[in-house]
Design an enzyme around this catalytic site. Structure first.
Site, PDB file in Angstrom:
ATOM      1  N   TYR A  39      35.121  19.023  -6.468  1.00 54.42           N
ATOM      2  CA  TYR A  39      36.288  18.477  -7.161  1.00 54.42           C
ATOM      3  C   TYR A  39      37.542  18.667  -6.316  1.00 54.42           C
ATOM      4  CZ  TYR A  39      37.950  23.154  -8.488  1.00 54.42           C
ATOM      5  OH  TYR A  39      38.429  24.446  -8.453  1.00 54.42           O
ATOM      6  N   ARG A  58      40.594  17.298   2.425  1.00 51.70           N
ATOM      7  CA  ARG A  58      39.750  18.416   1.957  1.00 51.70           C
ATOM      8  C   ARG A  58      38.597  17.890   1.098  1.00 51.70           C
ATOM      9  NH1 ARG A  58      42.579  23.181  -1.264  1.00 51.70           N
ATOM     10  NH2 ARG A  58      42.711  21.578  -2.879  1.00 51.70           N
ATOM     11  N   ARG A 106      15.140  16.778 -12.930  1.00 50.69           N
ATOM     12  CA  ARG A 106      15.523  18.052 -12.308  1.00 50.69           C
ATOM     13  C   ARG A 106      14.611  18.455 -11.144  1.00 50.69           C
ATOM     14  NH1 ARG A 106      14.860  23.574 -12.516  1.00 50.69           N
ATOM     15  NH2 ARG A 106      16.796  24.775 -12.418  1.00 50.69           N
ATOM     16  N   HIS A 108      15.150  20.986  -7.320  1.00 53.75           N
ATOM     17  CA  HIS A 108      16.127  21.628  -6.436  1.00 53.75           C
ATOM     18  C   HIS A 108      16.437  20.744  -5.242  1.00 53.75           C
ATOM     19  CE1 HIS A 108      15.558  25.141  -8.891  1.00 53.75           C
ATOM     20  NE2 HIS A 108      16.535  25.746  -8.250  1.00 53.75           N
ATOM     21  N   LYS A 151      34.940  23.236  -2.451  1.00 57.90           N
ATOM     22  CA  LYS A 151      35.554  23.266  -3.788  1.00 57.90           C
ATOM     23  C   LYS A 151      34.505  22.801  -4.800  1.00 57.90           C
ATOM     24  CE  LYS A 151      40.249  22.264  -5.526  1.00 57.90           C
ATOM     25  NZ  LYS A 151      40.574  23.545  -6.100  1.00 57.90           N
TER      26      LYS A 151
HETATM   27  N1  PDD Z   1      42.638  25.654  -7.749  1.00 59.02           N
HETATM   28  N2  PDD Z   1      41.897  29.238  -4.222  1.00 59.02           N
HETATM   29  C1  PDD Z   1      41.152  28.856  -5.275  1.00 59.02           C
HETATM   30  C2  PDD Z   1      39.908  29.616  -5.572  1.00 59.02           C
HETATM   31  C3  PDD Z   1      41.562  27.769  -6.083  1.00 59.02           C
HETATM   32  O1  PDD Z   1      40.809  27.394  -7.120  1.00 59.02           O
HETATM   33  C4  PDD Z   1      42.778  27.109  -5.779  1.00 59.02           C
HETATM   34  C5  PDD Z   1      43.290  25.952  -6.585  1.00 59.02           C
HETATM   35  C6  PDD Z   1      43.526  27.553  -4.674  1.00 59.02           C
HETATM   36  C7  PDD Z   1      44.800  26.889  -4.233  1.00 59.02           C
HETATM   37  O2  PDD Z   1      44.551  25.702  -3.547  1.00 59.02           O
HETATM   38  P1  PDD Z   1      45.584  24.497  -3.552  1.00 59.02           P
HETATM   39  O3  PDD Z   1      46.846  25.015  -3.021  1.00 59.02           O
HETATM   40  O4  PDD Z   1      44.967  23.499  -2.631  1.00 59.02           O
HETATM   41  O5  PDD Z   1      45.714  23.991  -4.960  1.00 59.02           O
HETATM   42  C8  PDD Z   1      43.038  28.604  -3.907  1.00 59.02           C
HETATM   43  C9  PDD Z   1      42.810  24.404  -8.434  1.00 59.02           C
HETATM   44  C10 PDD Z   1      44.209  23.996  -8.652  1.00 59.02           C
HETATM   45  C11 PDD Z   1      41.935  24.378  -9.673  1.00 59.02           C
HETATM   46  O6  PDD Z   1      40.811  24.865  -9.576  1.00 59.02           O
HETATM   47  O7  PDD Z   1      42.333  23.830 -10.707  1.00 59.02           O
END
Ligand code: PDD
Length: 286
Positions: A39, A58, A106, A108, A151
């Site tokens: 995400y 990213r 499902r 893996h 992410k």
């Molecule tokens: N989270 N580290 C983690 C684990 C995060 O989840 C986030 C942001 C950041 C900061 O990253 P950035 O500056 O790119 O937003 C660092 C988002 C906002 C969320 O999970 O909603």
């Protein structure tokens, strides 16, 4: 009391704009079954995206890492459409994008033919006034996986860490791996030690925060020295200021850290954080 969050009025799901109560995905969606999705969250100040290219870059990195063939930059138009459709052109908002590998029986291993599930929507967020806040936080062990640079929607360890803080009346949980601070449960982390800004180096142990990169740039412009080096919990006695950064967090100073029910840090000052905040406001709001 915990804040009440509202659903957006419309979401984009797999090519269509639908009401949230009509937005369904299969129980066999791999993001639901495995957390097999990624995400991105991008801030919009008064209808204008901030650091859009960096966020899409990213997102592309994460898509490439999990080998999902989507052009992240092709989503740009939809992001602005989400802001328009939800009437957020004149407000502060963020756009959430989630890409799941898709729906399949499902297994893996990743099935050969699979269509991604793409979800995108805009939501209002209070970005203004962050400079008036300070956060009291806790510090606990970082129990996340070893690819925090991706992410991933699989955020169970982050959710558990954040809930531990919120349930105990704190604002955030700073995560510690083998004695060294990595980052917050949903924020990047900075320390000021003898006037030098310290932050954990990029790599698999932290998310490469977009706000983090912006803060490093601001420090360079302000002639403030930055070292990308992890800070040990025992070094807190030498730390003058701590702040967290993030898209929805912006830049917030930490007033105290509680670790294992003991206060291990109390802020001595916030002058450097304030300087950085001031420039960040100018840069983000034009
Ligand atoms: N989270 N580290 C983690 C684990 C995060 O989840 C986030 C942001 C950041 C900061 O990253 P950035 O500056 O790119 O937003 C660092 C988002 C906002 C969320 O999970 O909603």
């Amino acid at each position: 009391m915990k804040p009440k969050k509202k659903y957006p009025s419309e979401v984009y799901l797999n090519g269509k704009w639908v009401k949230p109560d009509e937005a369904f995905v299969s129980v066999f969606d791999r993001a639901f079954m495995f957390g097999d999705g990624i995400y991105e969250v991008t801030p919009f100040y008064n209808g204008k995206a901030f650091k859009l290219k960096e966020h899409l870059k990213r997102l592309q990195y994460c898509l490439n890492e999990i080998q999902v063939a989507i052009d992240a930059f092709s989503l740009e138009k939809l992001m602005y459409e989400a802001i328009d459709r939800t009437g957020l052109n004149k407000a502060d908002a963020a756009v959430y994008i989630q890409v799941s590998r898709g729906v399949a029986a499902r297994s893996h291993f990743v099935p050969e033919k699979i269509e991604t599930t793409v979800l995108l929507y805009a939501f209002p967020v209070t970005l203004e006034g962050f400079e008036k806040k300070t956060w009291e936080v806790i510090a606990t062990e970082d129990k996340r996986w070893h690819r925090c640079d991706i992410k991933s929607t699989a955020l169970l360890a982050n959710v558990m860490a954040n809930e531990e803080a919120i349930a105990a009346g704190f604002a955030e949980n700073l995560l510690v791996r083998k004695g060294y601070f990595t980052e917050g449960s949903h924020s990047s982390l900075f320390f000021v030690k003898y006037g030098v800004v310290h932050t954990h180096p990029e790599g698999h142990k932290i998310l490469s925060g977009i706000t983090r990169a912006e803060v490093i740039d601001i420090c360079t412009d302000l002639n403030i020295k930055v070292v990308e080096k992890a800070v040990h919990i025992d070094e807190l006695v030498e730390v003058e200021e701590i702040f967290v950064t993030g898209t929805t967090t912006q830049i917030i100073p930490i007033s105290s850290i509680t670790h294992k029910d003991k206060k291990v840090y109390t802020a001595q000052k916030d002058s450097l954080t304030k300087k950085i905040q001031e420039v960040f406001i100018k840069k983000s709001r034009g």
